[in-house]
Design an enzyme around this catalytic site. Structure first.
Site, PDB file in Angstrom:
ATOM      1  N   TYR A  86      -3.078 -16.062  66.370  1.00 51.43           N
ATOM      2  CA  TYR A  86      -3.994 -14.932  66.482  1.00 51.43           C
ATOM      3  C   TYR A  86      -5.442 -15.403  66.556  1.00 51.43           C
ATOM      4  CZ  TYR A  86      -5.247 -10.057  66.441  1.00 51.43           C
ATOM      5  OH  TYR A  86      -5.700  -8.822  66.834  1.00 51.43           O
ATOM      6  N   GLU A 107      -8.503  -8.020  61.483  1.00 54.43           N
ATOM      7  CA  GLU A 107      -7.356  -8.508  62.266  1.00 54.43           C
ATOM      8  C   GLU A 107      -6.639  -9.668  61.588  1.00 54.43           C
ATOM      9  OE1 GLU A 107      -8.499  -8.494  66.808  1.00 54.43           O
ATOM     10  OE2 GLU A 107     -10.285  -8.602  65.557  1.00 54.43           O
ATOM     11  N   LYS A 110      -1.729 -14.927  80.341  1.00 57.43           N
ATOM     12  CA  LYS A 110      -1.727 -14.210  79.069  1.00 57.43           C
ATOM     13  C   LYS A 110      -1.085 -12.829  79.152  1.00 57.43           C
ATOM     14  CE  LYS A 110      -4.102 -12.066  75.393  1.00 57.43           C
ATOM     15  NZ  LYS A 110      -3.299 -12.698  74.329  1.00 57.43           N
TER      16      LYS A 110
HETATM   17  P1  IOT Z   1      -1.769 -11.956  71.229  1.00 54.77           P
HETATM   18  O1  IOT Z   1      -2.738 -13.020  71.558  1.00 54.77           O
HETATM   19  O2  IOT Z   1      -0.789 -11.556  72.261  1.00 54.77           O
HETATM   20  O3  IOT Z   1      -0.978 -12.256  69.906  1.00 54.77           O
HETATM   21  C1  IOT Z   1      -1.592 -12.806  68.782  1.00 54.77           C
HETATM   22  C2  IOT Z   1      -0.584 -13.702  68.070  1.00 54.77           C
HETATM   23  O4  IOT Z   1       0.490 -12.912  67.555  1.00 54.77           O
HETATM   24  C3  IOT Z   1       0.097 -14.731  68.964  1.00 54.77           C
HETATM   25  O5  IOT Z   1      -0.678 -15.903  69.114  1.00 54.77           O
HETATM   26  C4  IOT Z   1       1.378 -14.987  68.216  1.00 54.77           C
HETATM   27  O6  IOT Z   1       1.189 -15.879  67.130  1.00 54.77           O
HETATM   28  C5  IOT Z   1       1.724 -13.621  67.661  1.00 54.77           C
HETATM   29  N1  IOT Z   1       2.622 -12.883  68.572  1.00 54.77           N
HETATM   30  C6  IOT Z   1       2.258 -12.159  69.659  1.00 54.77           C
HETATM   31  N2  IOT Z   1       3.330 -11.581  70.236  1.00 54.77           N
HETATM   32  C7  IOT Z   1       4.403 -11.940  69.494  1.00 54.77           C
HETATM   33  C8  IOT Z   1       5.806 -11.671  69.570  1.00 54.77           C
HETATM   34  N3  IOT Z   1       6.327 -10.899  70.528  1.00 54.77           N
HETATM   35  N4  IOT Z   1       6.627 -12.224  68.643  1.00 54.77           N
HETATM   36  C9  IOT Z   1       6.116 -13.009  67.675  1.00 54.77           C
HETATM   37  N5  IOT Z   1       4.810 -13.291  67.553  1.00 54.77           N
HETATM   38  C10 IOT Z   1       3.955 -12.772  68.440  1.00 54.77           C
HETATM   39  C11 IOT Z   1      -4.580  -9.472  70.596  1.00 54.77           C
HETATM   40  C12 IOT Z   1      -3.541 -10.044  71.453  1.00 54.77           C
HETATM   41  O7  IOT Z   1      -3.565 -10.007  72.642  1.00 54.77           O
HETATM   42  O8  IOT Z   1      -2.576 -10.680  70.742  1.00 54.77           O
HETATM   43  N6  IOT Z   1      -5.201 -10.463  69.823  1.00 54.77           N
HETATM   44  C13 IOT Z   1      -6.367 -11.151  70.357  1.00 54.77           C
HETATM   45  C14 IOT Z   1      -7.697 -10.593  69.920  1.00 54.77           C
HETATM   46  C15 IOT Z   1      -7.869  -9.127  70.068  1.00 54.77           C
HETATM   47  C16 IOT Z   1      -9.265  -8.716  70.347  1.00 54.77           C
HETATM   48  N7  IOT Z   1      -9.987  -8.592  69.134  1.00 54.77           N
HETATM   49  C17 IOT Z   1     -11.324  -8.548  69.072  1.00 54.77           C
HETATM   50  N8  IOT Z   1     -12.034  -8.552  70.144  1.00 54.77           N
HETATM   51  N9  IOT Z   1     -11.879  -8.512  67.887  1.00 54.77           N
HETATM   52  C18 IOT Z   1      -6.331 -12.601  69.880  1.00 54.77           C
HETATM   53  O9  IOT Z   1      -7.349 -13.279  70.009  1.00 54.77           O
HETATM   54  O10 IOT Z   1      -5.301 -13.043  69.406  1.00 54.77           O
HETATM   55 MG    MG Z   2      -3.019 -14.737  71.979  1.00 60.97          MG
END
Ligand code: IOT
Ligand code: MG
Length: 517
Positions: free
Chosen positions: A349, A384, A445
């Protein structure tokens, strides 16, 4: 090592001794509540009372020496360097003791040395200092009143005690008002607030700020630095040697990098992925798990049921921002589904924030850096990275990409190293190229809310209830505010707050507002 010794706290610092102990606070984090009580030792020192939440067993709650008392929830990540700087030879020193030693040597400025995931309270003389880590990854709230100052890692534990009291209109330096409450203040990221019980005067000091400048280094140098810094951040987050680690893996470049680096430390890593009938990234995650050789588990979920767990995500994150809740909801659902408790969980994250990964449609470099600067300016208060997200299921989560050194490096690299050769997050992809399959290194992504179908399913449930497409964002926001009022403001158990009831209440409220206009 699973979770750190202290996961959270709700304490009161008062000028006069407090008789008896209040009931255990209504926190969402699972753990053992232990009362904390420390009498003043004179010189106007504050009295401590309240509770801490312990994950692991044993150990003193407060570190004390020379009239200074330290309470630390969470952990530090650069212990050997800090020990060296402090001349500490005892390898067994707890993180609270390390912070205490740091304080005794440097005073309040010692907080500027700490790279960790923590929230801390320090008292010395009459002063009470409430401090967050560089990025406020352990949220910290306070309330000043005539009886003293209350400081807690979950806002709901303070809302619980306000008993409908009229909000105080004070703006404590270094804090912001927490959503939904008048008199509960949230300590800003990278901030130490100094207060005196019984007084509303406060001063604050920044311990960290996101870098505003950008550095030009050769691509090779940038790639090497990212590999080294991220590798160190992952290594220091794995806990004691031989301990089990779980990684939440989507199969995207961020979580796959963490998994590859964690496994490289000679460590048995278990990877877990969540998918629903509305979408999954199972194939991508499996490719990584097989390549790296982790014990891998897939968790299948019904998407409508996933969205109906929204009250759990709101209770954990204590926010009202529907867009951010869509990111956090699938993770909360996954943490709740993991067998056992007391896991140490690493995530990918936060990588997208300093690298601009959420802005894959942003074509030009100058606008890429503008969105990165904006995201680094606005993360504070979104919670977050809050440990309560996993903590409500008894797990301790930690996020290598928001390690202070990693975050600082990634933010400050010039944007041409982030978008390069038509690829997003270029420098990260290059840094882990040797460790992962080509398909993973080149995979575009997909956001967690997209991959899991969480945001689409929430919209579908609203459309099925008759919400017009252009009304969907406003209805999601209104639902989040109402759920927050109930699970945080009123501390209702999330399972008692029904998604459909909230939705119908919001729709009825909107209809009567329109009719009454
Ligand atoms: P994303 O980057 O898709 O997911 C964040 C983390 O959650 C991944 O790196 C992984 O560790 C876990 N994860 C995601 N999908 C799954 C899954 N299906 N199963 C298990 N683990 C999973 C949003 C985002 O796109 O998440 N997060 C952004 C930031 C958001 C914007 N925030 C902001 N501007 N303040 C990020 O940077 O991670
Ligand atoms: Mg990510």
């Amino acid at each position: 090592m699973g979770p750190p010794p202290i996961l959270g706290f709700a304490v009161r610092l008062s000028a006069n001794p407090v008789a008896g102990t209040d009931a255990v606070p209504p926190w969402s984090t699972a753990g053992r509540a232990v009362p904390v009580h420390a009498e003043s030792r004179g010189a106007g020192q504050p009295h401590w009372s309240g509770w801490v939440l312990t994950g692991a067993s044993g150990g003193p709650v407060l570190a004390c020496q020379d009239g200074v008392r330290v309470l630390l929830a969470g952990e530090l990540y650069h212990r050997p360097a800090l020990r060296d700087a402090l001349g500490e030879t005892d390898g067994e020193t707890s993180d609270a003791e390390l912070l205490l030693a740091c304080w005794l040597r440097y005073g309040r400025s010692g907080l500027r040395l700490c790279n960790g995931r923590f929230a801390a309270v320090v008292t010395e003389g009459q002063a009470v200092v409430a401090a967050t880590d560089h990025a406020g990854t352990v949220p910290l709230y306070l309330r000043c009143g005539p009886g003293g100052v209350e400081i807690a890692t979950e806002a709901k534990t303070l809302a619980h005690r306000s008993g409908g009291r009229a909000p105080l209109s004070l703006a404590v330096s270094g804090t912001e008002s927490a959503p939904g409450f008048g008199d509960v203040r949230r300590v800003r990221a990278g901030t130490a607030v100094t207060l005196t019980p019984g007084s509303t005067a406060a001063t604050s000091m920044r311990t960290w700020l996101p870098p505003q400048h950008r550095v030009i280094v050769t691509p090779d140098d940038a790639v090497r630095r990212v590999a080294d810094t991220l590798g160190e951040a992952v290594r220091t987050r794995l806990g004691t040697p031989g301990g089990a680690v779980t990684a939440v893996l989507s199969g995207g470049i961020d979580s796959s990098s963490v998994v590859a680096l964690a496994s490289g430390s000679n460590r048995a890593v278990e990877t877990v992925s969540l998918g629903t009938d509305a979408g999954d990234e199972f194939a991508a995650a499996r490719t990584v798990a097989e390549h790296v050789g982790t014990e891998h588990h897939e968790f299948h979920h019904d998407s409508a049921n996933l969205v109906r767990q929204l009250p759990w995500a709101v209770a954990a994150a204590e926010i009202t921002d529907a867009e951010v809740l869509e990111y956090l909801l699938p993770l909360v659902v996954l943490y709740r589904q993991l067998p056992g408790d007391s896991r140490r969980v690493v995530t990918g994250y936060g990588a997208d924030i300093p690298l601009g990964g959420m802005h894959r449609a942003t074509e030009r470099l100058h606008s890429l850096d503008a969105v990165i600067a904006d995201d680094m300016d606005t993360f504070d208060g979104l919670n977050e990275l809050s440990p309560v997200l996993g903590g409500l299921a008894g797990h301790w989560t930690t996020h290598p990409f928001w390690d202070r050194d990693v975050l600082e490096l990634l933010t400050s690299l010039e944007p041409g190293l982030k978008r390069r050769d038509g690829r997003d997050k270029w420098v990260l992809r290059e840094a882990v190229r040797e460790l992962l399959p080509v398909a993973t290194v080149t995979r575009p992504k997909l956001g967690i809310h997209e991959g899991s179908g969480a945001s689409g399913m929430w919209s579908t449930l609203l459309r099925d209830a008759g919400v017009a497409p252009d009304e969907i964002p406003a209805v999601k926001d209104a639902m989040s505010v109402e759920i927050h009022r109930r699970v945080v403001g009123e501390q209702e158990p999330p399972d008692d707050v029904y998604f459909d009831t909230v939705l119908h209440g919001v729709l009825a409220g909107r209809t009567s507002a329109v009719v009454g206009r």
